[in-house]
Write a protein that holds these residues in place. Structure first.
Motif, PDB file in Angstrom:
ATOM      1  N   ASP A  25      36.968  10.829  -7.403  1.00 16.11           N
ATOM      2  CA  ASP A  25      37.018  10.212  -8.637  1.00 16.11           C
ATOM      3  C   ASP A  25      37.711   8.837  -8.660  1.00 16.11           C
ATOM      4  N   ASN A  26      38.545   8.679  -7.601  1.00 16.35           N
ATOM      5  CA  ASN A  26      39.127   7.509  -7.400  1.00 16.35           C
ATOM      6  C   ASN A  26      38.199   6.439  -6.948  1.00 16.35           C
ATOM      7  N   LEU A  27      37.543   6.764  -6.005  1.00 12.36           N
ATOM      8  CA  LEU A  27      36.558   5.568  -5.407  1.00 12.36           C
ATOM      9  C   LEU A  27      35.260   5.639  -6.117  1.00 12.36           C
ATOM     10  N   GLY A  28      34.843   6.576  -7.002  1.00 13.74           N
ATOM     11  CA  GLY A  28      33.517   6.638  -7.834  1.00 13.74           C
ATOM     12  C   GLY A  28      34.076   5.570  -9.285  1.00 13.74           C
ATOM     13  N   THR A 145      26.304   1.766 -10.944  1.00 13.47           N
ATOM     14  CA  THR A 145      27.460   1.970 -11.766  1.00 13.47           C
ATOM     15  C   THR A 145      27.324   3.316 -12.281  1.00 13.47           C
ATOM     16  N   ALA A 146      25.957   4.004 -12.637  1.00 11.80           N
ATOM     17  CA  ALA A 146      25.912   5.393 -12.867  1.00 11.80           C
ATOM     18  C   ALA A 146      26.164   6.207 -11.796  1.00 11.80           C
ATOM     19  N   THR A 147      25.633   5.834 -10.579  1.00  8.82           N
ATOM     20  CA  THR A 147      25.775   6.618  -9.485  1.00  8.82           C
ATOM     21  C   THR A 147      27.389   6.987  -9.334  1.00  8.82           C
ATOM     22  N   CYS A 148      28.329   5.789  -9.162  1.00  9.06           N
ATOM     23  CA  CYS A 148      29.549   5.938  -9.044  1.00  9.06           C
ATOM     24  C   CYS A 148      30.381   6.840  -9.998  1.00  9.06           C
ATOM     25  N   PHE A 150      29.039   9.262 -12.164  1.00  8.15           N
ATOM     26  CA  PHE A 150      28.593  10.662 -11.879  1.00  8.15           C
ATOM     27  C   PHE A 150      29.371  11.103 -10.765  1.00  8.15           C
ATOM     28  N   THR A 151      29.369  10.551  -9.585  1.00  7.78           N
ATOM     29  CA  THR A 151      30.112  10.965  -8.380  1.00  7.78           C
ATOM     30  C   THR A 151      31.489  11.293  -8.764  1.00  7.78           C
TER      31      THR A 151
END
Ligand code: 5GP
Ligand code: MN
Length: 319
Positions: A25-28, A145-148, A150-151
């Protein structure tokens, strides 16, 4: 949102930071926001800790900087997924203090509202979900942005399993999916990429689980010696406490990790125990079902302290 938009539009230089011991959540969230602003502002994303191997697939990760590489006093400093300002670490805190304006975007219920603007939603299952709301009203999201994001959401919800998940979480996940993200790539990296060393550490640690309260509580320990013997990295202890929580009948799982003269504590619960109450004894914070802190004792004494707290906590509960 109006205030956030105003802060953003007035800022030329923006520094983003998240907490130490980075998780998904942090890095995403950090890289999601970085990806969104990278062509719009002079933006820097800082992470002073070691990156977990399984998160290195995140887009734009190569642009992360260390605090001491940042020489400016930013117009805006945004903390992501941090319950208090100490979580960003000493070095990043200096930049935070030098910033003209500060924003704190988070979902920890123990958040101390330490910034000029505090966007804190303890009901949000991930900081990534709050970011989706903020960013999607500012413009369209690109695939990075969406990939991050969602992760971020998938990571803090254990792949949409925890009771923090709400209707909106699935709506947001659906919207992110519709932007063309590679779900299988995210799944493989997040949940199917445990290294051999990390697996050895897991196996070694669970050999010595201490069960308490008729198997309703369990403590597992990771020592420096275990780290050495398995060749594991610091972040390789992630996932052990969830593995113990997933044992039948265990309501509360505790991981104790040696850290010099101190001990880090990680807690997870299923249904009845409030983890923030457990770590509240140990300078910690977090969420009802997942919380952490630091015990100012070496690991053996720390374990005794934790057992006392568990005994007290279970006394008050009947289940
Ligand atoms: P973990 O057990 O994975 O380290 O952390 C579980 C949750 O508790 C995360 O949301 C994390 O941000 C939060 N947390 C962990 N350690 C601390 C701490 O020392 N202080 C505070 N305030 N929160 C923490
Ligand atoms: Mn989070």
């Amino acid at each position: 949102m109006d205030k956030f938009n105003k802060f953003i539009s007035e800022a030329r230089t923006v520094v983003l930071a998240s907490h130490l011991n980075p998780d998904g959540d942090n890095l995403g969230s950090l890289l999601g926001m970085y990806s969104f602003f990278k062509d719009k502002k002079e933006v820097y994303a800082i992470e002073d800790d070691i990156l977990p191997e399984n998160l290195k697939f995140l887009p734009n990760i190569k642009f992360l900087k260390k605090s001491d590489e940042i020489k400016i006093k930013p117009d805006l400093f945004i903390t992501l997924d941090c319950g208090d300002e100490d979580r960003i670490g000493e070095s990043a805190k200096k930049i935070f203090k030098s910033a003209k304006k500060t924003v704190n975007i988070d979902h920890h219920r123990t958040n101390t509202n330490f910034a000029d603007l505090n966007i804190v939603d303890p009901k949000a299952p991930a900081t990534g979900e709050i970011l989706y709301e903020l960013l999607s009203q500012m413009g369209s999201l690109d695939i990075d942005t969406a990939t991050c994001l969602f992760t971020a959401i998938s990571s803090d919800t254990g792949s949409f399993k925890y009771d923090s998940v709400r209707e909106r979480t699935f709506e947001v996940a659906g919207k992110l999916l519709s932007l063309g993200i590679d779900l299988n790539q995210i799944t493989i990296n997040l949940f199917q990429s445990r290294s051999v060393e990390k697996t050895s550490l897991l196996v070694l640690s669970v050999k010595n689980i201490l069960y308490l309260q008729n198997g309703k509580a369990a403590i597992v320990k990771v020592t420096d010696e275990d780290m050495l013997n398995t060749g594991a990295k610091k972040s390789d202890a992630d996932g052990i406490v969830e593995f113990v929580r997933d044992i039948e009948g265990v309501e509360l799982a505790v991981l104790l990790k040696e850290k010099g003269k101190d001990t880090r504590i990680s807690t997870r619960s299923k249904k009845y125990i409030d983890c923030t109450k457990i770590v509240g004894h140990f300078e910690g914070g977090g969420h009802i079902r997942a919380a952490g802190g630091t015990i100012r004792f070496p690991i053996i004494e720390a374990e005794k302290e934790v057992i006392k707290v568990i005994d007290e906590e279970f006394k008050c509960l009947e289940f």
